[in-house]
Design an enzyme around this catalytic site. Structure first.
Site, short mmCIF file in Angstrom:
data_model
loop_
_atom_site.label_atom_id
_atom_site.label_comp_id
_atom_site.label_asym_id
_atom_site.label_seq_id
_atom_site.Cartn_x
_atom_site.Cartn_y
_atom_site.Cartn_z
N VAL A 88 -7.13 5.86 -21.32
CA VAL A 88 -7.24 4.40 -21.45
C VAL A 88 -8.49 3.88 -20.74
O VAL A 88 -8.81 4.32 -19.62
CB VAL A 88 -5.98 3.74 -20.83
CG1 VAL A 88 -6.03 2.23 -21.03
CG2 VAL A 88 -4.71 4.32 -21.42
N VAL B 109 -2.61 18.52 -10.11
CA VAL B 109 -1.49 19.04 -9.31
C VAL B 109 -0.58 17.89 -8.86
O VAL B 109 0.65 18.00 -8.91
CB VAL B 109 -2.02 19.84 -8.10
CG1 VAL B 109 -0.87 20.23 -7.17
CG2 VAL B 109 -2.79 21.06 -8.56
N LYS C 221 -0.01 15.10 -10.34
CA LYS C 221 0.79 14.57 -11.46
C LYS C 221 1.82 15.62 -11.93
O LYS C 221 2.91 15.25 -12.36
CB LYS C 221 -0.12 14.15 -12.62
CG LYS C 221 -1.06 12.98 -12.28
CD LYS C 221 -0.32 11.66 -12.05
CE LYS C 221 -1.29 10.47 -11.95
NZ LYS C 221 -0.62 9.18 -11.73
N ASP D 148 0.87 -1.18 0.00
CA ASP D 148 0.00 0.00 0.00
C ASP D 148 0.91 1.22 0.00
O ASP D 148 1.65 1.44 0.96
CB ASP D 148 -0.88 -0.03 1.26
CG ASP D 148 -1.86 1.15 1.30
OD1 ASP D 148 -1.60 2.18 0.63
OD2 ASP D 148 -2.88 1.04 2.00
N ALA E 234 -7.03 18.16 -7.90
CA ALA E 234 -5.92 17.61 -7.13
C ALA E 234 -5.15 16.60 -7.98
O ALA E 234 -3.93 16.45 -7.83
CB ALA E 234 -6.44 16.95 -5.87
N TYR E 235 -5.87 15.93 -8.86
CA TYR E 235 -5.21 14.94 -9.74
C TYR E 235 -4.15 15.63 -10.59
O TYR E 235 -2.99 15.18 -10.66
CB TYR E 235 -6.27 14.28 -10.62
CG TYR E 235 -5.72 13.18 -11.52
CD1 TYR E 235 -5.41 11.92 -11.00
CD2 TYR E 235 -5.50 13.41 -12.88
CE1 TYR E 235 -4.90 10.92 -11.81
CE2 TYR E 235 -5.00 12.41 -13.70
CZ TYR E 235 -4.70 11.17 -13.16
OH TYR E 235 -4.19 10.17 -13.98
N SER F 105 0.49 11.68 -16.09
CA SER F 105 -0.67 11.98 -16.93
C SER F 105 -0.48 13.31 -17.63
O SER F 105 0.13 14.23 -17.05
CB SER F 105 -1.92 12.05 -16.05
OG SER F 105 -2.99 12.60 -16.78
N1 LIG Z 1 -6.73 5.35 -17.39
C1 LIG Z 1 -6.30 6.49 -17.90
O1 LIG Z 1 -6.89 7.04 -18.85
C2 LIG Z 1 -5.06 7.14 -17.35
C3 LIG Z 1 -4.58 8.29 -18.01
C4 LIG Z 1 -3.42 8.89 -17.53
C5 LIG Z 1 -2.76 8.35 -16.43
N2 LIG Z 1 -3.26 7.25 -15.80
C6 LIG Z 1 -2.53 6.73 -14.64
O2 LIG Z 1 -2.29 5.35 -14.78
C7 LIG Z 1 -2.18 4.72 -13.50
C8 LIG Z 1 -3.07 3.49 -13.47
O3 LIG Z 1 -4.40 3.91 -13.65
P1 LIG Z 1 -5.57 2.96 -14.17
O4 LIG Z 1 -6.27 3.71 -15.24
O5 LIG Z 1 -5.07 1.60 -14.41
O6 LIG Z 1 -6.53 3.02 -12.88
P2 LIG Z 1 -7.30 1.90 -12.04
O7 LIG Z 1 -7.82 0.84 -12.94
O8 LIG Z 1 -8.22 2.67 -11.18
O9 LIG Z 1 -6.14 1.24 -11.17
C9 LIG Z 1 -5.49 1.96 -10.16
C10 LIG Z 1 -4.66 1.01 -9.34
O10 LIG Z 1 -4.00 1.75 -8.30
C11 LIG Z 1 -4.23 1.06 -7.08
N3 LIG Z 1 -4.09 1.90 -5.89
C12 LIG Z 1 -4.80 2.99 -5.52
N4 LIG Z 1 -4.39 3.44 -4.33
C13 LIG Z 1 -3.38 2.61 -3.93
C14 LIG Z 1 -2.56 2.55 -2.80
N5 LIG Z 1 -2.68 3.39 -1.78
N6 LIG Z 1 -1.60 1.56 -2.74
C15 LIG Z 1 -1.46 0.68 -3.74
N7 LIG Z 1 -2.24 0.67 -4.84
C16 LIG Z 1 -3.18 1.63 -4.93
C17 LIG Z 1 -5.63 0.48 -7.22
O11 LIG Z 1 -5.84 -0.52 -6.24
P3 LIG Z 1 -7.35 -0.97 -5.76
O12 LIG Z 1 -7.85 -1.92 -6.84
O13 LIG Z 1 -7.09 -1.63 -4.46
O14 LIG Z 1 -8.17 0.29 -5.68
C18 LIG Z 1 -5.51 -0.06 -8.64
O15 LIG Z 1 -4.80 -1.27 -8.64
C19 LIG Z 1 -2.57 5.80 -12.48
O16 LIG Z 1 -1.40 6.35 -11.91
C20 LIG Z 1 -3.28 6.84 -13.33
O17 LIG Z 1 -3.20 8.12 -12.78
C21 LIG Z 1 -4.40 6.63 -16.22
#
Ligand SMILES: NC(=O)c1ccc[n+]([C@@H]2O[C@H](COP(=O)([O-])OP(=O)(O)OC[C@H]3O[C@@H](n4cnc5c(N)ncnc54)[C@H](OP(=O)(O)O)[C@@H]3O)[C@@H](O)[C@H]2O)c1
Length: 264
Positions: A220, A189, A191, A61, A186-187, A135
């Protein structure tokens, strides 16, 4: 085991983190899939292991310093060194902007990668790679001119960027953020802070030969990105895997999308 490279991915029980584990495994790395809940980690690591070996699961975590140090110790005892760290775990709280939500977002998206990197970089060697999953929402154009100048300063230090993140959380809490030039995201800021941290950590770790870069995966389709996003996880994770597999002496301290440089 043998000579396989060892890769750690945070927040990997689903979404981009899970797909990144899959692609790194396909490149014949030994992958350590981590997440904050044991049951989800076991399930996800089990799914990938069915497709072949070389994936193990571990609880991590990024908000919990005890969890981070326990994990670092486990790694040290079991593997000794690691070659890749993907700081992927992240949150985006929609429909709410106040002190507590700003704090949680900055703690997870900025301080999480900082703490995990500080704990795991001592296990990394020349040629190892660290990827910050950032991001495009964190581009500095989200800030006022004055804040942007402070973020972009070549003299910005680790303490300086930490102070900027704390200033933001305080001003979100007391409602003065807008007058001080911060956006109500906040997101964004968190990033923007993560991007500047990437530059600082790259400077700190380049003498050891560790390559640190930030990546924008694109918009995504994941739980965070939502169903209308244009990219599937396979394409989104490609740019992350590109940065995780850069050759020794590749440049660090950059921000990339699909392997191409982006504006901070
Ligand atoms: N999807 C997009 O369009 C997009 C665009 C730009 C950047 N991103 C970045 O890509 C990364 C992955 O995002 P995603 O789209 O795959 O999102 P997601 O499907 O919501 O997955 C986020 C992951 O982070 C985990 N997480 C959250 N808080 C945590 C903590 N305190 N300790 C450990 N793990 C934690 C979640 O765990 P739980 O399952 O336990 O909640 C989940 O496994 C993020 O950093 C996001 O900002 C995504």
């Amino acid at each position: 085991m043998g000579n396989k490279e060892i890769a750690v991915v945070t927040g990997a029980n689903k979404g981009l983190g899970f797909e990144t584990c899959r692609q790194l495994k396909e490149l014949d790395m030994q992958v350590i899939l981590t997440g904050r809940e044991e049951a989800k980690v076991k399930k996800a690591a089990g799914l990938l292991s069915k497709e072949g070996s070389s994936v193990s699961g571990a609880v991590l975590d990024v908000l919990d310093t005890a969890s981070i140090s326990r994990f670092a110790e486990e790694l040290r005892a079991k593997w000794g060194v690691i070659d890749v760290l993907v700081n992927n775990a992240g949150i985006s709280i929609s429909g709410r902007f106040d002190g507590p939500s700003a704090r949680l977002t900055v703690e997870t998206n900025f301080f999480g990668p900082l703490r995990v990197t500080d704990a795991l970089s001592p296990l990394m060697q020349k040629g190892s790679r660290i990827v910050m999953v950032s991001s495009g929402m964190g581009q500095l154009s989200c800030l006022s001119h004055e804040l942007r100048r402070r973020f972009e300063s070549p003299n910005l230090t680790r303490d300086g960027i930490i102070e900027l993140m704390q200033e933001f959380v305080r001003s979100a809490g007391d409602g003065t953020y807008s007058g001080k030039g911060w956006p109500s995201s906040a997101y964004s800021v968190s990033k923007a802070g993560l991007n500047m941290l990437t530059r600082i950590l790259s400077k700190e770790l380049s003498p050891k030969g560790i390559i640190v870069n930030a990546v924008h995966p694109g918009w995504v389709r994941t739980d965070m990105g939502g169903a209308s996003a244009p990219l599937d996880v396979r394409s989104g994770a490609k740019g992350i895997v590109w940065a995780a597999t850069l050759p020794p002496h590749a440049p660090g301290g950059g921000f990339f999308h699909d392997g191409k440089p982006m504006q901070w």
